[in-house]
Scaffold this active site. Structure first.
Site: not given
Ligand code: 5GP
Length: 188
Positions: A107, A47, A156, A103-104
Site C-alpha cells: 500500500d 498473516k 479496502f 506479500e499480500d
Molecule cells: P503499507 O505499509 O504498504 O502501507 O501496508 C501494507 C499492509 O497494510 C498490508 O500488508 C495489509 O496488512 C494492510 N492493508 C493495506 N491495504 C489493505 C486492504 O485493502 N485490505 C486489507 N485487508 N489490508 C490492507
C-alpha cells in the site's frame, strides 16, 4: 457465514489463472538467471500473505525454501520513520541466498521498505519482491516490486488471505465489504 459483500474485485478463477501465469514468469526468470540449480528462499509476511504463498509455490518449478516473518507497527511513531517491528523472525539464514519476499498487498510501501532494509542487511545474494496486490496510487516510499498479480484501487479489500478485524481471510476471492466505517484507519 454471512459475508457483507459489496463487490467482487477478483474472482477465484481470475486469481487462479493469474497466479499460474505469474508462477511461470518467476520460474522462467530464476531458471534463466541461476540455471537448473536455482533455489529461492520465499519470505512470506504473515498473516495476509499465506494464501497467496500456498498457491504460488505450487506454480514454481524450481527449488524453494519457505520461511515466515511476522511484523507489527508500533504506536507513537511517525509514518516517515516506518514504525515497524519484527515479531517473528526467519528461521533460515539468507546470507548469499536468493530471496523472494511474498506479500499480500503493498500500500504505502512503509512496511515493505522496512522489511527490505532489514533483509538486505543480512546480505542475501539477491532480494526481490512478489506481491499479490499492489496499490500504486497510495505509495509513499518508492520501491521496486518485481512481480505483482494485480493492481488494486483505493477501496479496502478482503479475502484470499486479507482480513478485516482478522476475519474474511478464508474467502476464495477478493472483495469489498459493506461497512459502516472506512477500514483503512484499522490497517496495521
Ligand atoms: P503499507 O505499509 O504498504 O502501507 O501496508 C501494507 C499492509 O497494510 C498490508 O500488508 C495489509 O496488512 C494492510 N492493508 C493495506 N491495504 C489493505 C486492504 O485493502 N485490505 C486489507 N485487508 N489490508 C490492507
Amino acid at each position: 457465514m454471512q459475508v457483507p459483500l459489496e463487490r467482487i474485485v477478483f474472482s477465484g478463477e481470475e486469481i487462479a489463472s493469474r497466479v499460474q501465469e505469474l508462477g511461470a514468469e518467476i520460474t522462467r526468470d530464476y531458471l534463466d538467471e541461476y540455471g537448473p540449480e536455482a533455489e529461492a528462499v520465499l519470505v512470506n509476511v504473515l498473516k495476509g500473505g499465506f494464501v497467496f504463498l500456498a498457491d504460488l509455490v505450487r506454480c514454481l518449478e524450481f527449488s524453494v525454501v519457505i520461511d515466515f516473518l511476522a511484523i507489527t507497527s508500533y504506536a507513537g511513531d511517525g509514518a516517515s520513520t516506518g514504525g515497524v517491528r519484527i515479531m517473528k523472525d526467519l528461521t533460515e539464514s539468507i546470507y548469499r541466498r536468493d530471496v523472494l519476499v511474498v506479500e499480500d498487498i503493498v500500500d504505502t510501501g512503509l512496511t515493505l521498505s522496512y522489511i527490505l532494509r532489514n533483509l538486505s542487511s543480512r546480505k542475501p545474494r539477491s532480494l526481490k519482491v512478489c506481491t499479490f496486490l499492489d496499490r500504486l496510487s497510495s505509495r509513499i516510499v518508492p520501491l521496486q516490486v518485481d512481480y505483482r498479480c494485480f493492481e488494486v484501487g483505493e477501496e479496502f479489500v478482503v479475502g484470499y488471505g486479507l482480513d478485516y478485524g482478522q476475519k474474511w481471510r478464508n474467502l476464495g476471492y477478493v472483495c469489498t465489504l459493506r461497512l459502516e466505517e472506512h477500514p483503512r484507519s484499522d490497517c496495521p
